[in-house]
Motif scaffolding. Structure first.
Motif, PDB file in Angstrom:
ATOM      1  N   VAL A 180     -10.016   1.223  -1.596  1.00  0.00           N
ATOM      2  CA  VAL A 180      -9.973   1.332   0.325  1.00  0.00           C
ATOM      3  C   VAL A 180      -8.673   1.286  -0.339  1.00  0.00           C
ATOM      4  CG1 VAL A 180      -9.306   1.610   2.624  1.00  0.00           C
ATOM      5  CG2 VAL A 180     -11.620   1.371   1.051  1.00  0.00           C
ATOM      6  N   GLU A 181      -7.295   2.435  -0.365  1.00  0.00           N
ATOM      7  CA  GLU A 181      -5.868   2.710  -0.214  1.00  0.00           C
ATOM      8  C   GLU A 181      -5.513   2.363   1.061  1.00  0.00           C
ATOM      9  OE1 GLU A 181      -6.842   5.131  -2.865  1.00  0.00           O
ATOM     10  OE2 GLU A 181      -7.718   5.041  -1.409  1.00  0.00           O
ATOM     11  N   SER A 182      -4.228   1.243   1.441  1.00  0.00           N
ATOM     12  CA  SER A 182      -2.900   1.347   2.597  1.00  0.00           C
ATOM     13  C   SER A 182      -2.142   1.210   2.859  1.00  0.00           C
ATOM     14  CB  SER A 182      -3.917   0.790   3.592  1.00  0.00           C
ATOM     15  OG  SER A 182      -3.422  -0.454   2.874  1.00  0.00           O
ATOM     16  N   GLY A 183      -1.150   1.537   3.089  1.00  0.00           N
ATOM     17  CA  GLY A 183       0.464   1.587   2.992  1.00  0.00           C
ATOM     18  C   GLY A 183       1.575   2.563   2.794  1.00  0.00           C
ATOM     19  N   GLY A 184       0.926   3.434   2.986  1.00  0.00           N
ATOM     20  CA  GLY A 184       1.706   4.490   2.594  1.00  0.00           C
ATOM     21  C   GLY A 184       2.497   4.928   3.643  1.00  0.00           C
ATOM     22  N   SER A 239      11.810   0.908   0.658  1.00  0.00           N
ATOM     23  CA  SER A 239      10.481   0.543   0.357  1.00  0.00           C
ATOM     24  C   SER A 239       9.342   0.627   0.273  1.00  0.00           C
ATOM     25  CB  SER A 239      10.590  -1.390  -0.275  1.00  0.00           C
ATOM     26  OG  SER A 239      11.743  -0.981  -0.987  1.00  0.00           O
ATOM     27  N   LEU A 240       8.193   0.926  -0.065  1.00  0.00           N
ATOM     28  CA  LEU A 240       6.724   0.885   0.925  1.00  0.00           C
ATOM     29  C   LEU A 240       6.105   0.097  -0.581  1.00  0.00           C
ATOM     30  CD1 LEU A 240       5.836   4.173   1.333  1.00  0.00           C
ATOM     31  CD2 LEU A 240       6.414   2.498   2.858  1.00  0.00           C
ATOM     32  N   ARG A 241       4.745  -0.959  -0.370  1.00  0.00           N
ATOM     33  CA  ARG A 241       3.429  -1.744  -0.463  1.00  0.00           C
ATOM     34  C   ARG A 241       2.030  -0.478  -0.687  1.00  0.00           C
ATOM     35  NH1 ARG A 241       1.663  -7.727  -0.124  1.00  0.00           N
ATOM     36  NH2 ARG A 241       1.446  -8.390  -2.340  1.00  0.00           N
ATOM     37  N   LEU A 242       2.045  -0.655  -1.946  1.00  0.00           N
ATOM     38  CA  LEU A 242       0.483   0.121  -1.424  1.00  0.00           C
ATOM     39  C   LEU A 242       0.216  -1.290  -1.392  1.00  0.00           C
ATOM     40  CD1 LEU A 242       0.702   3.708  -2.953  1.00  0.00           C
ATOM     41  CD2 LEU A 242       1.396   3.036  -0.575  1.00  0.00           C
ATOM     42  N   SER A 243      -2.127  -0.989  -1.106  1.00  0.00           N
ATOM     43  CA  SER A 243      -2.760  -1.800  -1.047  1.00  0.00           C
ATOM     44  C   SER A 243      -3.939  -1.302  -1.488  1.00  0.00           C
ATOM     45  CB  SER A 243      -2.478  -2.940  -0.326  1.00  0.00           C
ATOM     46  OG  SER A 243      -1.044  -3.738   0.291  1.00  0.00           O
ATOM     47  N   CYS A 244      -4.559  -1.386  -2.198  1.00  0.00           N
ATOM     48  CA  CYS A 244      -6.127  -1.461  -2.665  1.00  0.00           C
ATOM     49  C   CYS A 244      -6.937  -2.516  -2.641  1.00  0.00           C
ATOM     50  CB  CYS A 244      -6.086  -0.413  -3.759  1.00  0.00           C
ATOM     51  SG  CYS A 244      -7.885   0.621  -4.993  1.00  0.00           S
ATOM     52  N   ASP A 249       7.761   6.545 -17.158  1.00  0.00           N
ATOM     53  CA  ASP A 249       8.866   6.133 -17.404  1.00  0.00           C
ATOM     54  C   ASP A 249       9.460   6.267 -16.183  1.00  0.00           C
ATOM     55  OD1 ASP A 249       8.945   7.856 -20.654  1.00  0.00           O
ATOM     56  OD2 ASP A 249       8.685   5.855 -19.988  1.00  0.00           O
ATOM     57  N   SER A 250       9.129   7.476 -14.793  1.00  0.00           N
ATOM     58  CA  SER A 250      10.094   8.221 -14.428  1.00  0.00           C
ATOM     59  C   SER A 250       9.521   6.664 -13.446  1.00  0.00           C
ATOM     60  CB  SER A 250       8.976   8.818 -13.492  1.00  0.00           C
ATOM     61  OG  SER A 250       8.147   8.828 -13.104  1.00  0.00           O
ATOM     62  N   VAL A 251       9.164   5.688 -13.088  1.00  0.00           N
ATOM     63  CA  VAL A 251       8.981   4.247 -12.158  1.00  0.00           C
ATOM     64  C   VAL A 251       9.712   2.960 -12.723  1.00  0.00           C
ATOM     65  CG1 VAL A 251       6.760   6.005 -11.019  1.00  0.00           C
ATOM     66  CG2 VAL A 251       6.447   4.064 -12.084  1.00  0.00           C
ATOM     67  N   LYS A 252       9.716   3.163 -14.111  1.00  0.00           N
ATOM     68  CA  LYS A 252       9.517   2.211 -14.661  1.00  0.00           C
ATOM     69  C   LYS A 252      11.396   1.687 -14.020  1.00  0.00           C
ATOM     70  CE  LYS A 252       8.382   2.142 -19.256  1.00  0.00           C
ATOM     71  NZ  LYS A 252       8.308   2.741 -20.529  1.00  0.00           N
ATOM     72  N   GLY A 253      10.962   0.337 -13.953  1.00  0.00           N
ATOM     73  CA  GLY A 253      12.270  -0.653 -12.874  1.00  0.00           C
ATOM     74  C   GLY A 253      12.618  -0.607 -11.706  1.00  0.00           C
ATOM     75  N   ARG A 254      11.850   0.317 -10.960  1.00  0.00           N
ATOM     76  CA  ARG A 254      11.327   0.399  -9.909  1.00  0.00           C
ATOM     77  C   ARG A 254      10.089   0.586  -8.838  1.00  0.00           C
ATOM     78  NH1 ARG A 254      11.691   5.783  -7.613  1.00  0.00           N
ATOM     79  NH2 ARG A 254      10.533   6.203  -8.883  1.00  0.00           N
ATOM     80  N   PHE A 255       8.614   0.817  -9.217  1.00  0.00           N
ATOM     81  CA  PHE A 255       7.642   0.111  -8.741  1.00  0.00           C
ATOM     82  C   PHE A 255       7.600  -1.225  -9.905  1.00  0.00           C
ATOM     83  CE2 PHE A 255       6.124   4.494  -7.889  1.00  0.00           C
ATOM     84  CZ  PHE A 255       7.703   4.674  -7.020  1.00  0.00           C
ATOM     85  N   THR A 256       6.780  -2.107  -9.469  1.00  0.00           N
ATOM     86  CA  THR A 256       5.702  -2.671  -9.406  1.00  0.00           C
ATOM     87  C   THR A 256       4.113  -3.251  -9.910  1.00  0.00           C
ATOM     88  OG1 THR A 256       7.475  -4.579  -9.477  1.00  0.00           O
ATOM     89  CG2 THR A 256       5.717  -5.455  -9.681  1.00  0.00           C
ATOM     90  N   ILE A 257       3.105  -3.345 -10.077  1.00  0.00           N
ATOM     91  CA  ILE A 257       1.683  -2.744  -9.794  1.00  0.00           C
ATOM     92  C   ILE A 257       1.743  -4.689 -10.077  1.00  0.00           C
ATOM     93  CG2 ILE A 257       0.617  -2.001 -12.604  1.00  0.00           C
ATOM     94  CD1 ILE A 257      -1.017  -0.996 -11.214  1.00  0.00           C
ATOM     95  N   SER A 258       1.180  -5.660  -9.483  1.00  0.00           N
ATOM     96  CA  SER A 258       0.007  -6.432  -9.001  1.00  0.00           C
ATOM     97  C   SER A 258      -1.709  -6.683  -8.683  1.00  0.00           C
ATOM     98  CB  SER A 258       0.308  -7.633  -8.475  1.00  0.00           C
ATOM     99  OG  SER A 258       0.820  -7.514  -7.030  1.00  0.00           O
ATOM    100  N   TYR A 295      -2.152  -3.728  -5.891  1.00  0.00           N
ATOM    101  CA  TYR A 295      -1.380  -3.813  -5.069  1.00  0.00           C
ATOM    102  C   TYR A 295       0.111  -2.925  -6.133  1.00  0.00           C
ATOM    103  CZ  TYR A 295      -2.067  -7.709  -2.766  1.00  0.00           C
ATOM    104  OH  TYR A 295      -3.166  -8.712  -1.724  1.00  0.00           O
ATOM    105  N   LEU A 296       0.977  -2.429  -5.265  1.00  0.00           N
ATOM    106  CA  LEU A 296       1.794  -0.923  -5.706  1.00  0.00           C
ATOM    107  C   LEU A 296       3.448  -1.541  -5.024  1.00  0.00           C
ATOM    108  CD1 LEU A 296       2.031   0.586  -8.457  1.00  0.00           C
ATOM    109  CD2 LEU A 296       2.436   2.102  -7.404  1.00  0.00           C
ATOM    110  N   GLN A 297       3.840  -2.116  -5.666  1.00  0.00           N
ATOM    111  CA  GLN A 297       5.721  -2.518  -4.401  1.00  0.00           C
ATOM    112  C   GLN A 297       6.357  -1.701  -5.427  1.00  0.00           C
ATOM    113  OE1 GLN A 297       6.289  -4.706  -2.403  1.00  0.00           O
ATOM    114  NE2 GLN A 297       8.240  -3.706  -2.266  1.00  0.00           N
ATOM    115  N   MET A 298       6.692  -0.652  -4.158  1.00  0.00           N
ATOM    116  CA  MET A 298       8.058   0.455  -4.342  1.00  0.00           C
ATOM    117  C   MET A 298       8.486   0.759  -3.630  1.00  0.00           C
ATOM    118  SD  MET A 298       4.605   3.870  -4.719  1.00  0.00           S
ATOM    119  CE  MET A 298       5.007   4.069  -2.419  1.00  0.00           C
TER     120      MET A 298
END
Length: 117
Positions: free
Chosen positions: A5-9, A17-22, A61-70, A79-82
């Motif tokens: 179940v995703e959330s955070g959009g 910035s946005l942070r997605l959670s699953c 490549d398009s998100v390197k340096g901007r997005f972080t998955i944890s 999580y996806l920190q964007m």
């Protein structure tokens, strides 16, 4: 029964910035490689980022340096920190799980991310 179940959009301006959670249930989360994919209108679904059970990460490549998955195994959540979001990041973002033992795959229902001024 497996559920992701995703959330955070939502809607944010370029540069924001946005942070997605699953949150996962019904799977042995700790042995799953978890990932985020996205699909923009008229385009194929594409990989954004993955994180293995051991914490190894991969990024498009398009998100390197901007997005972080944890991941937090205790919370069965990935999580996806964007950051520094761009208009071209607009898409439905899907959470994915892949069991590293039996290769079973699971998908969430998706969450819409819209970048617009």
């Amino acid at each position: 029964q497996v559920q992701l179940v995703e959330s955070g959009g939502g809607l944010v301006q370029p540069g924001g910035s946005l942070r997605l959670s699953c949150v996962a249930s019904g799977v042995i989360f700790s042995r799953n490689t978890m990932g985020w994919y996205r699909q923009a209108p008229g385009k194929e679904r594409e990989l954004v980022a993955t994180i293995s059970s051991g914490g190894g990460t991969k990024y498009a490549d398009s998100v390197k340096g901007r997005f972080t998955i944890s991941r937090d195994n205790a919370k069965i959540t990935v999580y996806l920190q964007m950051n520094s979001l761009k208009v071209e990041d607009t898409a439905v973002y899907y959470c994915n799980g892949r069991d590293e033992y039996d290769a079973s795959k699971y998908w969430g229902q998706g969450t819409q991310v819209t970048i617009s001024s």
